[in-house]
Structures are given as C-alpha cells and as structure tokens.
Design an enzyme around this catalytic site. Structure first.
Site, PDB file in Angstrom:
ATOM      1  N   GLU A 164       9.771  -3.705  10.436  1.00 26.65           N
ATOM      2  CA  GLU A 164      10.189  -2.517   9.487  1.00 26.65           C
ATOM      3  C   GLU A 164      10.632  -1.495  10.716  1.00 26.65           C
ATOM      4  O   GLU A 164      10.227  -1.304  11.835  1.00 26.65           O
ATOM      5  CB  GLU A 164       8.869  -1.849   8.990  1.00 26.65           C
ATOM      6  CG  GLU A 164       9.105  -0.440   8.492  1.00 26.65           C
ATOM      7  CD  GLU A 164       7.847   0.102   7.647  1.00 26.65           C
ATOM      8  OE1 GLU A 164       7.078  -0.556   7.092  1.00 26.65           O
ATOM      9  OE2 GLU A 164       8.222   1.373   7.045  1.00 26.65           O
TER      10      GLU A 164
ATOM     11  N   LYS B 191      -0.085  -9.684   3.060  1.00 30.19           N
ATOM     12  CA  LYS B 191       0.708  -9.194   4.166  1.00 30.19           C
ATOM     13  C   LYS B 191      -0.139  -8.430   4.964  1.00 30.19           C
ATOM     14  O   LYS B 191      -0.985  -7.428   4.636  1.00 30.19           O
ATOM     15  CB  LYS B 191       1.899  -8.203   3.618  1.00 30.19           C
ATOM     16  CG  LYS B 191       2.767  -7.601   4.939  1.00 30.19           C
ATOM     17  CD  LYS B 191       3.902  -7.027   4.123  1.00 30.19           C
ATOM     18  CE  LYS B 191       3.195  -5.463   3.621  1.00 30.19           C
ATOM     19  NZ  LYS B 191       2.813  -4.375   4.525  1.00 30.19           N
TER      20      LYS B 191
ATOM     21  N   ASP C 222       0.799  -1.135   0.054  1.00 35.00           N
ATOM     22  CA  ASP C 222       0.042  -0.020   0.108  1.00 35.00           C
ATOM     23  C   ASP C 222       0.846   1.192   0.008  1.00 35.00           C
ATOM     24  O   ASP C 222       0.417   2.277  -0.058  1.00 35.00           O
ATOM     25  CB  ASP C 222      -0.913   0.034   1.241  1.00 35.00           C
ATOM     26  CG  ASP C 222      -0.463  -0.098   2.583  1.00 35.00           C
ATOM     27  OD1 ASP C 222       0.984  -0.123   2.447  1.00 35.00           O
ATOM     28  OD2 ASP C 222      -1.114  -0.206   3.802  1.00 35.00           O
TER      29      ASP C 222
HETATM   30  O1  KIV Z   1       3.600  -1.221   1.670  1.00 37.39           O
HETATM   31  C1  KIV Z   1       4.668  -1.604   1.298  1.00 37.39           C
HETATM   32  O2  KIV Z   1       5.269  -1.558   0.485  1.00 37.39           O
HETATM   33  C2  KIV Z   1       5.408  -2.086   2.633  1.00 37.39           C
HETATM   34  C3  KIV Z   1       6.952  -2.066   2.660  1.00 37.39           C
HETATM   35  C4  KIV Z   1       7.597  -0.826   2.829  1.00 37.39           C
HETATM   36  C5  KIV Z   1       7.516  -3.071   3.270  1.00 37.39           C
HETATM   37  O3  KIV Z   1       4.893  -2.528   3.651  1.00 37.39           O
END
Ligand code: KIV
Length: 271
Positions: free
Chosen positions: A189, A120, A52
């Site tokens: 992160e 994720k 996102d």
């Molecule tokens: O949304 C995303 O791109 C992420 C990355 C920064 C790991 O969560």
C-alpha cells in the site's frame, strides 16, 4: 467443500500463483455485505477482501483502529454468502494479532466462522513468527506491507512509504522474510512504483498493489471509492468508475477490465 457442504468453486491460492506465473493480472476489491459481494463475484473480481476499512466506509470512523473481531466476523459471514468464484480474504483487525496465540485463535475464527480462504495481516518482518505459525496450520496469509493503516499514529499519517533508501531496503527485506515464512500473497500500500516493481520481481508469490504502481501482479481498491460514495479525502491512487458507467455492475466490470488489460493504475494514480 463450502460451509453448506457443496464443493467450493472459489479461486485458490494455487491458481493465484499460476496467474502471476502467466502474467495474468489479478483484480481485487473490498466488500462488506452479501449483495455487493455477489455483484463483484459475478463480474470477474478474483479476490474479495473484507477489510477493516469497513471502520471508515461503513462505520464512519476516522481510523480502522476501533474495528473488532466481532465486526469482521459479522461482515465476513455476510460477504461469504455472496461469493462463489472469488477467493475470500479477511483482514485481521488492530490487536487481533498482538501475539502468536491471539493471531492463531482469531485467524482460525475467520476460517471456521466466516468461511475465509485467506487472512490478511499488516506488519513487516516482525510478523515472521505469526506467519510461520499460521502457515503451519494451513491458513493462507497475505502480508500487508508499505503503508499500514493500523500503525497510522506511529507513522504520523497516511503517507507514501519507502521513499528513502533505507526504508526501501527494509521493505524489500520485509517482503523476502514474509514470503520465506510462508506468506502466499503480499499486499503493498502506497509504495513508489519503482520499489513496488523490485518487490514484484523478487517475489514468487503474487503481489497486489494499492497505490503501488502498474508493475504489481494485481490491484485492489476500496469498493466505495470506485463507486464514488466514500466521504472525505479520496486517495490519489483511486478512481471513481461511476463517472463513466451508469450502474454498479458496469462500474465493477470496467474496473476489472482495466486491471486485467493493465490500464489501471494509470500514471496519475502512481507515486
Ligand atoms: O482494509 C482494507 O480494506 C485494506 C485495503 C485498503 C487494501 O487493507
């Protein structure tokens, strides 16, 4: 089988676990369209994330919060068309996992409509029930802990997480609970490198870092950061690979090689 009925040659969750067991580093990057996805896929990237973060790098927003499920499915479908070898992971946007019912429906959409191999999800041990429900349905989950950009207002900014002892202990517990609930991968992160190293040691599943030091089983960065085209604040943990490379495929390849050889992240990228 792929959506087109061809056998899928994409990397599997099982292979990622084998890579961790063998100490083989996992190179991951974000992508948001088919052309870039194809470049990443053919230059050795193991996991491609449609994150996102597209809200910031594609849509020009200040945060990821306004990104919708429809945005994610649209970009996920485009990326899926460029991916043959990498594992394709899609990030659940803000509020798409606000309840178990919503999470199941939306993660199912990612798998069915965008050909995702894994979803994720941001959140700590409080996401245990969601992870269990998705796992029961056969949906692989990557649990994103540490700095969670969807909670930026609650966290009071984009800052390193887990510096104090209590917060560090809570993160170790979050990692343990999420893995026990069925998470197939963890993403850390902005975490101090010594804490990230402890989480990697504790976890049987691969741990991917972004600003989480060199001990992680793999690394991920935002594609536009490594290509030097992100605007605004460039995080300390990132690196512009276009400085030493004259074209995009070479920059991607240099990043993959650096991750695989343990050269990235260097001490200056760590907390
Ligand atoms: O949304 C995303 O791109 C992420 C990355 C920064 C790991 O969560």
């Amino acid at each position: 089988m792929s959506a087109q009925g061809k056998p899928s040659a994409r990397l599997t969750v099982r292979k990622l676990k084998e890579m961790k067991a063998k100490g083989e580093k996992i190179a991951c990057l974000t992508a948001y369209d088919a052309s870039f996805a194809q470049v990443l896929d053919s230059n050795g990237v193991d996991v491609i994330l449609v994150g996102d973060s597209l809200g910031m790098v594609i849509q020009g927003l200040d945060t990821t919060l306004p990104v919708t499920m429809d945005d994610m499915v649209y970009h996920g479908q485009a990326v899926a068309r460029g991916v043959n070898h990498a594992l394709l992971m899609l990030g659940m946007p803000f509020m798409s996992d606000a309840s178990v019912e919503k999470a199941v429906e939306n993660a199912g959409r990612f798998m069915q409509q965008a050909g995702a191999n894994m979803v994720k999800m941001e959140g700590g041990a409080d996401q245990q029930e969601l992870v269990t429900s998705l796992t029961r349905l056969g949906i692989p989950v990557c649990a994103h802990i540490g700095l969670q950009p969807q909670r930026v207002h609650k966290l009071g900014g984009y800052r390193v997480q887990g510096r104090e002892q209590a917060a560090a202990e809570q993160m170790l517990e979050d990692a343990r609970v999420l893995e026990a609930a069925g998470a197939d991968m963890l993403l850390l992160e902005c975490v101090p490198e010594d804490l990230a190293a402890k989480i990697c040691q504790q976890a049987k599943v691969p741990v991917i870092g972004i600003g989480a030091g060199n001990a992680c089983d793999g690394q991920i960065l935002v594609l536009y950061d490594i290509l030097g085209i992100s605007t605004g604040h460039i995080p300390k943990f990132s690196k512009n690979y276009m400085v030493e490379n004259s074209d995009i495929p070479s920059a991607v390849k240099a990043y993959v090689d650096d991750v695989k050889q343990g050269r990235f992240p260097a001490p200056e990228h760590c907390f």
